[in-house]
Scaffold this active site. Structure first.
Site, mmCIF file in Angstrom:
data_model
loop_
_atom_site.group_PDB
_atom_site.id
_atom_site.type_symbol
_atom_site.label_atom_id
_atom_site.label_comp_id
_atom_site.label_asym_id
_atom_site.label_seq_id
_atom_site.Cartn_x
_atom_site.Cartn_y
_atom_site.Cartn_z
ATOM 1 N N ARG A 107 -57.225 -36.872 16.459
ATOM 2 C CA ARG A 107 -55.813 -36.949 16.070
ATOM 3 C C ARG A 107 -55.611 -36.293 14.707
ATOM 4 N NH1 ARG A 107 -55.751 -39.181 11.325
ATOM 5 N NH2 ARG A 107 -56.001 -41.418 11.049
ATOM 6 N N GLU A 110 -47.465 -44.115 11.372
ATOM 7 C CA GLU A 110 -47.660 -44.236 9.922
ATOM 8 C C GLU A 110 -47.195 -42.943 9.244
ATOM 9 O OE1 GLU A 110 -51.414 -46.086 8.259
ATOM 10 O OE2 GLU A 110 -51.649 -44.016 7.559
ATOM 11 N N ARG A 152 -48.172 -37.831 14.705
ATOM 12 C CA ARG A 152 -49.604 -37.892 14.980
ATOM 13 C C ARG A 152 -49.834 -37.123 16.268
ATOM 14 N NH1 ARG A 152 -52.612 -42.512 12.481
ATOM 15 N NH2 ARG A 152 -52.005 -42.282 10.310
ATOM 16 N N CYS A 205 -50.952 -42.303 3.995
ATOM 17 C CA CYS A 205 -52.095 -43.040 3.462
ATOM 18 C C CYS A 205 -53.093 -42.035 2.904
ATOM 19 C CB CYS A 205 -52.732 -43.873 4.571
ATOM 20 S SG CYS A 205 -54.220 -44.724 4.042
ATOM 21 N N THR A 227 -56.144 -41.978 2.654
ATOM 22 C CA THR A 227 -57.387 -41.777 3.410
ATOM 23 C C THR A 227 -57.267 -40.679 4.448
ATOM 24 O OG1 THR A 227 -56.763 -43.453 5.032
ATOM 25 C CG2 THR A 227 -58.129 -44.184 3.189
ATOM 26 N N ARG A 276 -58.744 -37.257 12.301
ATOM 27 C CA ARG A 276 -59.726 -38.277 12.684
ATOM 28 C C ARG A 276 -60.192 -37.990 14.103
ATOM 29 N NH1 ARG A 276 -58.920 -44.053 10.910
ATOM 30 N NH2 ARG A 276 -60.105 -43.204 9.163
ATOM 31 N N ARG A 278 -65.569 -49.022 14.844
ATOM 32 C CA ARG A 278 -64.463 -49.942 15.091
ATOM 33 C C ARG A 278 -64.527 -50.448 16.519
ATOM 34 N NH1 ARG A 278 -62.340 -45.945 11.852
ATOM 35 N NH2 ARG A 278 -61.270 -46.672 9.980
ATOM 36 N N GLU A 289 -58.666 -49.833 14.247
ATOM 37 C CA GLU A 289 -58.885 -50.608 13.038
ATOM 38 C C GLU A 289 -58.570 -52.081 13.222
ATOM 39 O OE1 GLU A 289 -57.774 -48.753 8.973
ATOM 40 O OE2 GLU A 289 -56.996 -47.407 10.517
#
Lengths: 353, 353
Positions: B30, B119, B123, B165, B167, B174, B205, B210
C-alpha cells in the site's frame, strides 16, 4: 479358552437392553463366602488355597451350576489378561492383583461369576443389564443355595456369614447399580445427589469399584450395611433410592434439552467428531466422549448409532481389551493410538447424519 | 452493489494459488498519498473530504484505472457491511471506524483497492495471492503513476511523499506478507523468529493489522522503514527475509512430520472432526482449527479438500461475512451457531477419508 475370542463380544451386562437402560448400565450383586474349617485368605498356605480352588470349582462343575462355564486359573494368566477380566467386571481388581492359587469361573453370558480366593474364599457375583436388583439377587441367592449343598460356609448364628473384612459380615451382600449421570454432572447437581445417597447409608464409587475415580459420569451406587438386616431389607434401601436418582437425572436431561439445547447438541456432536477423527486418545478422554455420545443417544439426538456400538467402544477401548485384541502388551502411547484406530474402525460404518 | 453477492466469492488474494502458497497466504502493498493544497485528514471539513472523495473517484473513473470497479460510499454503509469489507482486506479497520465522507473503490478481482479519506487522503492498495512482493509493488506503482497524471500529491523533494503520520513519510510504502506459521508455533521457535524479524527492522502483526492479535498462527510481516531509502531498497529487506522464514517453517514441518507424526496427524484430524460436527464455534476457535487443517493440507495429510475450501471457510466464518450472508445482525451467540452451521455445510460434501 482364548480371551481374544471374548474381546469382540459383549457380556450380558453390556447388552444395553435392561430396564432403565438409558440411565442404568448394569446391576451387580455379590455374596462374600468363606469355607468353614479354613483360616481367612491371608493366613492360608498356597496348598490350602489350591485346595479351596479345587473344591469350589469341582462343586460348580458337579452341580452344573453355570451355563457354558469358563474356568480361568489366574495364577497362570498374564497381567494383561487379568486386566481384561477386570474391565469386563468378571474379576475384581483385588483378585487380579492377588497372589497364589486363585481362579474365576464364569458363565458364557458373563452374567454369573465365582471368584475364588479373592478377599474371601469365594465371591458369588451376578451382573445384569439395566436395573435388575431383585433378579440379580434371586440369581445370586440361588447360586449360593446350590453351592451350600456341596460346600460348608463359615456361618455364625449370631453374626451371619463370616467374612475377612468386618464390613461384609452378616449377609456378605453387596448390591451395586452402575449409573450414567451426565446431566446431573453438567447441571452441577451431582454433589447434592451424593449427599442424599450418603444419608441413605449408600456408597458411591467409580467405574471399577473402591478407590477408582468416576470416569465419564459413570457411578456405582451400592449398599454399605451388610449386618443386622436381612438381604431384602438391605436391597430395599437401594431399590427405593435408585429410581429417585433416575428421576433426578431425567429431570436434569429435560432441563438441558429445554434450556441449553445448542450447548448439549454441541457437546454430543463434538464428541462424535473427535471419536471419529482423533489419531490418539487416552482412556479417560474416550470414556468422557463416549459418555456424551451415550447421553445423546438416550436423549434422541443421535441416529444411526445404537447403545451396543457405544458399549463395544466403551469396553473395547479399555487398556486390557486393546492389548488382548492386539495380541500383546502396548505402551501407554501405543495404546492411545490403537484406541483411536479401534474407535474409528467401529464408527467408520455408522451413518451418523 | 450488494455485498451479499461477494460473500460467497473469494478475492484474488484468497485464491490460494500464488507462489509459496503453502506458507504465504498473500502479499499486500500500500502507498499512502495526500492531495497537495489540502490539510491532512483530521483538519479537513466534511466538504473538503467530500471534495477529495469526488476528485479521487473521478480520476479513477476517467483513467479507467480499475477493472470492474466497485465504489462504496462508506458513510452510507452499516457497521456490518464495513466489518465485511475489513474482513476481505478491502478497507482498513481505521477506514471502517472513521467518520465523515469516505469511500473505497476496488476492482472486481479485489486485487486493487483505493481507500479514500482513511488516515491519509488516499491509500493505494494491491493484494495478491502468495508471495508476490515485486508484482504487487509494480501494480501499486503503476496505479500511483497513473493517478499522478490527474492528481497532485503532496510531495517534498527533501522528504518525499508527505503523510499524516510521520512513520509513513518518504515512500508512503508498506509491503506486508501474510504468513501461516503453525509449525514454528508448535515447535516453540516463533519467538526466536520474531526477534530475528525485529533485528531486520521489520514488524510482525496479527491478521488484521496493527493492534490485532495473531489468530490461528497467521502473521503479517511488513517493513517499518519508509523514509531515506528507495522503494526497491525497502522491499529488498522483506524480499530477503520472507524466504528465510519460509525455510524455517518448512524445516519445522519436516521435523514434526518425522518426529511427531501421530501428534500432528491427531491435531489435524481432530480439527476436521470438530469443524464437521460442532454446533457452536467461536471465531477464534474456527481460525485455530482451520489453521491446523490448512497445515494438514499443505503437509499432504488431507485428501478431498483443497485450499479454496479452507479459504472459503476462513473468510466465510468471520463475523461480518456471517451476518452479511444471513442478511442482518446476529448476537455473538447466534454467530457461533451460524458459523458452525456454515462450516458444516461447506464440509458436508467433502469426502475427507
Amino acid at each position: 479358552m482364548e480371551l481374544r475370542e471374548l474381546a469382540g463380544t459383549l457380556g450380558e451386562w453390556l447388552r444395553g437392553d435392561g430396564p432403565q437402560c438409558g440411565i442404568v448400565i448394569s446391576t451387580r450383586v455379590r455374596l462374600a463366602r468363606n469355607m468353614a474349617g479354613y483360616p481367612f485368605l491371608r493366613r492360608l498356605t498356597d496348598d490350602q488355597r489350591a485346595d479351596i480352588r479345587e473344591r469350589v470349582s469341582q462343586a460348580g462343575s458337579e452341580l452344573d451350576l453355570i451355563t457354558a462355564p469358563c474356568l480361568i486359573d489366574l495364577g497362570a494368566t498374564s497381567h494383561m489378561d487379568r486386566q481384561f477380566l477386570v474391565e469386563r467386571h468378571l474379576i475384581s481388581r483385588e483378585l487380579a492383583a492377588g497372589e497364589g492359587p486363585r481362579a474365576v469361573l464364569f458363565s458364557g453370558s458373563e452374567t454369573e461369576s465365582l471368584m475364588i480366593n479373592e478377599e474371601d474364599h469365594l465371591r458369588i457375583q451376578v451382573m445384569r443389564s439395566g436395573l435388575q436388583i431383585d433378579e440379580a439377587w434371586r440369581q445370586a441367592g440361588d447360586l449360593d443355595d446350590r453351592l451350600e449343598t456341596k460346600l460348608d460356609f463359615a456361618f455364625s448364628s449370631r453374626l451371619g456369614y463370616l467374612t475377612a473384612c468386618p464390613t461384609n459380615v452378616g449377609t456378605g451382600l453387596r448390591a451395586s447399580v452402575m449409573m450414567h449421570l451426565p446431566a446431573l454432572v453438567i447441571t452441577r447437581q451431582i454433589e447434592k445427589v451424593f449427599q442424599a445417597i450418603a444419608r441413605m447409608r449408600l456408597a458411591v464409587r467409580g467405574l471399577y469399584g473402591e478407590g477408582t475415580q468416576a470416569a465419564g459420569d459413570f457411578y456405582q451406587v451400592s449398599n454399605q450395611v451388610t449386618l443386622g438386616k436381612t438381604e431384602e431389607e438391605i436391597l430395599e434401601t437401594l431399590s427405593l433410592t435408585i429410581p429417585r436418582i433416575i428421576q433426578y437425572e431425567e429431570k436434569a436431561r429435560e432441563t438441558l434439552a429445554r434450556e441449553s439445547e445448542i450447548f448439549i447438541e454441541d457437546r454430543i456432536w463434538r464428541a462424535v467428531g473427535l471419536l471419529s477423527r482423533a489419531r490418539q486418545i487416552s482412556s479417560g478422554e474416550a470414556t468422557s466422549l463416549l459418555s456424551a455420545v451415550r447421553m445423546g443417544l438416550h436423549m434422541g439426538r443421535l441416529r444411526g448409532l445404537d447403545v451396543q456400538h457405544i458399549n463395544r467402544l466403551f469396553i473395547g477401548s479399555q487398556p486390557g481389551h486393546l492389548q488382548v485384541r492386539h495380541g500383546g502388551e502396548l505402551s501407554p502411547e501405543e495404546r492411545d493410538v490403537e484406541r483411536a484406530r479401534f474407535v474409528r474402525s467401529v464408527l467408520k460404518d455408522v451413518d451418523l447424519n
